[in-house]
Write a protein that holds these residues in place. Structure first.
Motif, PDB file in Angstrom:
ATOM      1  N   GLY A 117       0.798  -1.220  -0.044  1.00 37.90           N
ATOM      2  CA  GLY A 117       0.226   0.007  -0.033  1.00 37.90           C
ATOM      3  C   GLY A 117       0.882   1.299  -0.086  1.00 37.90           C
ATOM      4  N   LEU A 118       1.829   1.564   0.694  1.00 35.77           N
ATOM      5  CA  LEU A 118       2.882   2.421   0.910  1.00 35.77           C
ATOM      6  C   LEU A 118       3.286   2.530  -0.351  1.00 35.77           C
ATOM      7  CD1 LEU A 118       3.897   4.848   2.733  1.00 35.77           C
ATOM      8  CD2 LEU A 118       5.790   3.148   3.403  1.00 35.77           C
ATOM      9  N   LEU A 136     -10.572  -6.402   6.970  1.00 36.38           N
ATOM     10  CA  LEU A 136     -10.264  -6.659   5.564  1.00 36.38           C
ATOM     11  C   LEU A 136      -8.705  -7.435   5.605  1.00 36.38           C
ATOM     12  CD1 LEU A 136     -10.767  -3.003   4.440  1.00 36.38           C
ATOM     13  CD2 LEU A 136     -12.315  -4.936   3.814  1.00 36.38           C
ATOM     14  N   THR A 137      -8.436  -8.005   4.463  1.00 31.81           N
ATOM     15  CA  THR A 137      -6.983  -8.341   4.471  1.00 31.81           C
ATOM     16  C   THR A 137      -6.047  -7.137   4.243  1.00 31.81           C
ATOM     17  OG1 THR A 137      -7.086  -8.369   1.812  1.00 31.81           O
ATOM     18  CG2 THR A 137      -7.789 -10.211   2.765  1.00 31.81           C
ATOM     19  N   GLN A 138      -4.838  -7.522   4.317  1.00 31.62           N
ATOM     20  CA  GLN A 138      -3.806  -6.289   4.338  1.00 31.62           C
ATOM     21  C   GLN A 138      -4.010  -5.683   2.910  1.00 31.62           C
ATOM     22  OE1 GLN A 138      -1.588  -5.328   6.962  1.00 31.62           O
ATOM     23  NE2 GLN A 138      -1.697  -3.488   5.834  1.00 31.62           N
ATOM     24  N   ASN A 139      -4.014  -6.432   1.947  1.00 29.97           N
ATOM     25  CA  ASN A 139      -4.120  -5.665   0.616  1.00 29.97           C
ATOM     26  C   ASN A 139      -5.438  -4.939   0.491  1.00 29.97           C
ATOM     27  OD1 ASN A 139      -1.671  -6.518  -0.310  1.00 29.97           O
ATOM     28  ND2 ASN A 139      -2.482  -8.662  -1.049  1.00 29.97           N
ATOM     29  N   GLN A 140      -6.676  -5.370   0.868  1.00 29.53           N
ATOM     30  CA  GLN A 140      -7.804  -4.854   0.750  1.00 29.53           C
ATOM     31  C   GLN A 140      -7.822  -3.357   1.588  1.00 29.53           C
ATOM     32  OE1 GLN A 140     -10.474  -7.954   2.393  1.00 29.53           O
ATOM     33  NE2 GLN A 140     -11.053  -8.320   0.259  1.00 29.53           N
ATOM     34  N   TYR A 141      -7.047  -3.512   2.815  1.00 33.94           N
ATOM     35  CA  TYR A 141      -7.110  -2.386   3.732  1.00 33.94           C
ATOM     36  C   TYR A 141      -5.993  -1.348   2.970  1.00 33.94           C
ATOM     37  CZ  TYR A 141      -5.444   0.144   7.826  1.00 33.94           C
ATOM     38  OH  TYR A 141      -4.846   1.310   8.470  1.00 33.94           O
ATOM     39  N   VAL A 195      -6.980   2.614   2.192  1.00 33.16           N
ATOM     40  CA  VAL A 195      -6.218   3.580   2.747  1.00 33.16           C
ATOM     41  C   VAL A 195      -5.528   4.495   1.798  1.00 33.16           C
ATOM     42  CG1 VAL A 195      -4.148   4.248   4.154  1.00 33.16           C
ATOM     43  CG2 VAL A 195      -5.639   2.401   5.015  1.00 33.16           C
ATOM     44  N   ASP A 196      -5.195   3.718   0.722  1.00 34.16           N
ATOM     45  CA  ASP A 196      -4.776   4.735  -0.475  1.00 34.16           C
ATOM     46  C   ASP A 196      -5.909   5.496  -1.032  1.00 34.16           C
ATOM     47  OD1 ASP A 196      -2.650   5.228  -2.517  1.00 34.16           O
ATOM     48  OD2 ASP A 196      -4.014   4.741  -3.897  1.00 34.16           O
ATOM     49  N   PHE A 197      -7.084   4.927  -1.113  1.00 33.10           N
ATOM     50  CA  PHE A 197      -8.338   5.733  -1.704  1.00 33.10           C
ATOM     51  C   PHE A 197      -8.604   6.911  -0.731  1.00 33.10           C
ATOM     52  CE2 PHE A 197     -12.913   6.497  -1.664  1.00 33.10           C
ATOM     53  CZ  PHE A 197     -13.126   6.721  -3.124  1.00 33.10           C
ATOM     54  N   GLU A 224      -5.857   5.663   8.049  1.00 31.23           N
ATOM     55  CA  GLU A 224      -5.729   4.366   8.602  1.00 31.23           C
ATOM     56  C   GLU A 224      -6.873   3.893   9.652  1.00 31.23           C
ATOM     57  OE1 GLU A 224      -0.958   3.509   8.430  1.00 31.23           O
ATOM     58  OE2 GLU A 224      -1.557   4.630  10.130  1.00 31.23           O
ATOM     59  N   ASP A 225      -7.018   5.208  10.371  1.00 26.98           N
ATOM     60  CA  ASP A 225      -8.064   4.896  11.656  1.00 26.98           C
ATOM     61  C   ASP A 225      -9.331   5.175  10.861  1.00 26.98           C
ATOM     62  OD1 ASP A 225      -5.969   5.076  13.510  1.00 26.98           O
ATOM     63  OD2 ASP A 225      -6.218   7.154  14.068  1.00 26.98           O
ATOM     64  N   CYS A 226      -9.500   5.757   9.835  1.00 29.33           N
ATOM     65  CA  CYS A 226     -10.905   6.025   9.149  1.00 29.33           C
ATOM     66  C   CYS A 226     -11.069   4.519   8.528  1.00 29.33           C
ATOM     67  CB  CYS A 226     -10.532   7.034   7.951  1.00 29.33           C
ATOM     68  SG  CYS A 226     -12.012   6.973   6.903  1.00 29.33           S
ATOM     69  N   VAL A 227      -9.975   3.915   7.991  1.00 30.62           N
ATOM     70  CA  VAL A 227     -10.656   2.538   7.387  1.00 30.62           C
ATOM     71  C   VAL A 227     -10.675   1.601   8.465  1.00 30.62           C
ATOM     72  CG1 VAL A 227      -9.645   0.803   5.947  1.00 30.62           C
ATOM     73  CG2 VAL A 227      -9.369   3.248   5.108  1.00 30.62           C
ATOM     74  N   ASN A 228      -9.787   1.528   9.556  1.00 30.78           N
ATOM     75  CA  ASN A 228      -9.755   0.594  10.432  1.00 30.78           C
ATOM     76  C   ASN A 228     -11.021   0.742  11.094  1.00 30.78           C
ATOM     77  OD1 ASN A 228      -7.389  -0.701  10.934  1.00 30.78           O
ATOM     78  ND2 ASN A 228      -6.439   1.040  11.738  1.00 30.78           N
ATOM     79  N   THR A 229     -11.775   1.827  11.377  1.00 27.01           N
ATOM     80  CA  THR A 229     -12.953   2.123  11.910  1.00 27.01           C
ATOM     81  C   THR A 229     -14.327   1.768  10.831  1.00 27.01           C
ATOM     82  OG1 THR A 229     -12.327   3.879  13.182  1.00 27.01           O
ATOM     83  CG2 THR A 229     -14.728   3.919  13.032  1.00 27.01           C
ATOM     84  N   ALA A 230     -14.038   2.068   9.802  1.00 29.09           N
ATOM     85  CA  ALA A 230     -15.351   1.797   8.473  1.00 29.09           C
ATOM     86  C   ALA A 230     -15.343   0.586   8.255  1.00 29.09           C
ATOM     87  CB  ALA A 230     -15.109   2.843   7.682  1.00 29.09           C
TER      88      ALA A 230
END
Length: 164
Positions: free
Chosen positions: A26-27, A95-100, A104-106, A85-91
């Motif tokens: 992702g990075l 998810l798998t790491q790649n989905q996550y 996060v990129d989006f 990261e917090d936004c995606v973690n909460t919402a």
């Protein structure tokens, strides 16, 4: 009462420690999509920006003295990423790491509010992961225009989201 407080604080600390962070794939995608610029510049919507997409209007630029190095740009990026990261973690937990990483990129690119209101998240919550992946393509417009760079970025996010 003190024992209960200690247990609650311990649980909060464990939960905070378990918050997922963006992975190397992702990075790498984010850095590739944003590109690195060592000096201030205006982004596609006219915001003063530096490094890997650090928008001064949203993140602040006090104490940043250009030109910056790529290492400094990475440090700034990692700080910027925490809120996304917090936004995606909460919402979208689970998810798998790649989905996550794709999400996060989006969110970094479009904003947490855009992610929270997206068809991507709606489909994730419905456990329709193929539809979620396909939904990335819907978000390639800025200022009413299809942007080639966003089209490429959304395809890369979709590919990462689907990668096993």
């Amino acid at each position: 009462m003190a024992k209960i407080l200690i247990v609650v604080l311990a649980l909060v600390a464990v939960a905070a420690a378990q918050q997922r962070k963006i992975g190397s794939a992702g990075l790498s995608l984010l850095k590739q999509s944003e590109g690195f610029v060592p000096n201030f510049y205006k982004d596609q919507i006219g915001l003063q920006t530096i490094g890997y997409g650090h928008a001064c209007q949203w993140q602040g630029c006090a104490g940043i003295n250009p030109p910056i190095t790529e290492a400094q740009g990475t440090q700034i990026l990692m700080k910027d990423l925490v809120q996304f990261e917090d936004c995606v973690n909460t919402a979208a937990p689970g998810l798998t790491q790649n989905q996550y990483d794709a999400c996060v990129d989006f969110a970094f690119n479009m904003g947490c509010g855009a992610f929270q209101g997206s068809d991507i998240l709606r489909n994730i919550k419905a456990k329709n992961y193929q539809a979620a992946a396909n939904s990335f393509a819907e978000y390639n417009v800025a200022g009413g225009q299809v942007i080639e760079g966003l089209t490429v970025r959304r395809q890369n996010e979709k590919n990462l989201f689907l990668k096993k």
